[in-house]
Structures are given as C-alpha cells and as structure tokens.
Design a protein around this motif. Structure first.
Motif, short mmCIF file in Angstrom:
data_model
loop_
_atom_site.label_atom_id
_atom_site.label_comp_id
_atom_site.label_asym_id
_atom_site.label_seq_id
_atom_site.Cartn_x
_atom_site.Cartn_y
_atom_site.Cartn_z
N ASP A 82 0.85 -1.19 0.00
CA ASP A 82 0.00 0.00 0.00
C ASP A 82 0.89 1.24 0.00
N VAL A 83 0.95 1.93 -1.15
CA VAL A 83 1.84 3.09 -1.31
C VAL A 83 1.04 4.27 -1.86
N PRO A 84 0.77 5.29 -1.02
CA PRO A 84 0.02 6.45 -1.51
C PRO A 84 0.66 7.14 -2.72
N LEU A 85 2.00 7.22 -2.73
CA LEU A 85 2.72 7.89 -3.82
C LEU A 85 3.37 6.87 -4.76
N LEU A 86 2.69 5.78 -5.00
CA LEU A 86 3.23 4.70 -5.83
C LEU A 86 3.63 5.20 -7.22
N ILE A 87 2.76 5.98 -7.84
CA ILE A 87 3.02 6.47 -9.20
C ILE A 87 4.01 7.63 -9.18
N GLU A 88 3.80 8.56 -8.23
CA GLU A 88 4.65 9.75 -8.17
C GLU A 88 6.12 9.41 -7.98
N THR A 89 6.40 8.35 -7.21
CA THR A 89 7.78 7.95 -6.94
C THR A 89 8.29 6.90 -7.93
N ARG A 90 7.43 6.55 -8.90
CA ARG A 90 7.76 5.55 -9.92
C ARG A 90 8.04 4.17 -9.32
N PHE A 91 7.53 3.96 -8.12
CA PHE A 91 7.71 2.67 -7.46
C PHE A 91 6.84 1.61 -8.12
N ASN A 92 5.87 2.06 -8.92
CA ASN A 92 5.00 1.12 -9.64
C ASN A 92 5.78 0.22 -10.59
N LYS A 93 6.98 0.67 -11.00
CA LYS A 93 7.79 -0.13 -11.93
C LYS A 93 8.27 -1.44 -11.32
#
Length: 228
Positions: free
Chosen positions: A113-124
């Motif tokens: 669960d990551v609120p800034l998943l997209i903003e930090t590019r952690f989605n990759k």
C-alpha cells in the motif's frame, strides 16, 4: 510471488479497501505505518528530518509533530520533496525486508500500500497496480467530514498528490469506490481473485523478490552514500 502495488488518493477509500484485503488473509505492507515508524526518535530518518525542518517540528517529548510537519509540506512542494528524500530510501528498505520475509514464507502474493506509488515511480517494481478511485468532489466531501477540514485545506491536500484521473492510467485494475461498501467489496473480491497466481505461476515467479531486493538495495545504498 506477485507484488501488488495498491494506491489511490487521500480520502479515496484506500484504507477501507486495505481492510477488505487483510480480511482475505492476503499479506499487506502499510507504507504509511512504515513512514511513521522510521521517523520515531532513534530511527534512521529521524535525524535527517529534524536537521532539515529544525526542532520546531518536535513535541515536548522529542517526537515529531506529524500534524505540524504536514502543515509545512502540504503548503510547500519543495519542502515536501525534501521530506520525501529524507524518508523514501528508508521506507523502501523496510518494504524490502518485509517482501523477503513473505517470499521466504512462500506467500503467493503481497500487497504494498503506497500512496505515492506512481509519483515515486515505485510502480515499476510491481507485478500489477491497483488504483482505488473516486471523484474529486467525493474526496473533498470525505475530507471535510472526516478531518473537519475547510474546503480550501481539503483541496490543498488533494492537489498535493497526482490526480486520481492520472493515476488510473497506470492501473492494471481499478476499484471504483464512489458507491456503497457492498459494491466495493465485490470489486475487491473480483480483482484479487484474478490477481491470485496459480501454483505454477507462483513457482516460476519465486525468484522475482531477489531481483527486486538487489535493485532496492543498490538504490538505497547509492542514496545514503551520496549524502555521507
């Protein structure tokens, strides 16, 4: 093991979805909890945060006043970026430890669960991305009701994050959370039924976490060395 990234926006109902996930005995890593833990006195990010934001953000007992810190970063993008640089590498290292633990236990999937998943590019780093979505106006109404914010403050908090309309462009699955609990529950059931890997896929993907681990370790170490 599948690593599922779960994200949304403030007051989108992500916490509700998280509770539904844990009720299904699916391991869940709460990065908001990790973010609170790593800035406790004596923890790795504490000194960095205090050095940047001064002792004015501290309570009398030396703990960080998260409300005061929140007021600072939500009204200033540059300071928000500074806080992220102070905390994100340590959060990633904690995620890494937990992912490895679940991998060793033989879990078929884990939700991060990551609120800034997209903003930090952690989605990759995720096998799939699930976005909890609702309209802007519903977000505002929920924030006003939940936290007793004015509409101005509610909009400020929402605008500090990437709009949900942008986040869903990165989603493999969308959970529409504008309606009733039952509808949301049905969507969670369907999404995670589809995400659950077969035994064969689980065996084939068992080496995924070590690759993630190496990548996260390298990034974390480079960040720390760069600031020594």
């Amino acid at each position: 093991m599948k690593i599922i990234g779960l994200t949304g926006g403030i007051a989108s109902g992500k916490s509700t979805v998280c509770r539904m996930i844990t009720r299904r005995n699916i391991p869940l890593i709460d990065t908001d909890l990790l973010a609170r833990q790593i800035i406790e006195p004596g923890k790795p990010a504490y000194k960095r945060v205090v050095n940047h934001f001064t002792r004015e953000i501290l309570n009398e007992d030396g703990t960080i006043d998260r409300v005061k810190l929140g007021e600072i970063i939500f009204s200033n993008e540059d300071k928000r970026k500074i806080l992220n640089k102070c905390t994100h590498p340590f959060i990633r290292m904690e995620i890494l430890k937990l992912v490895i633990c679940y991998w060793i236990k033989g879990e078929k999937m884990v939700v991060v669960d990551v609120p800034l998943l997209i903003e930090t590019r952690f989605n990759k780093f995720m096998s799939s991305v699930v976005v909890v979505y609702c309209s802007d106006q519903i977000q505002i109404n929920r924030l006003i009701k939940r936290d007793n914010f004015s509409e101005l403050i509610a909009r400020q908090r929402i605008n500090s994050q990437l709009p949900l309309k942008e986040k869903i462009k990165y989603a493999n699955y969308i959970i529409e959370n504008s309606g009733d609990i039952k509808t949301t529950e049905e969507q969670v059931e369907n999404v995670f039924k589809n995400l659950k890997p077969s035994s064969l896929n689980w065996l084939l993907s068992w080496l995924g976490p070590p690759i993630l681990a190496i990548s996260l370790i390298i990034k974390g170490l480079l960040f720390i060395i760069d600031r020594l």
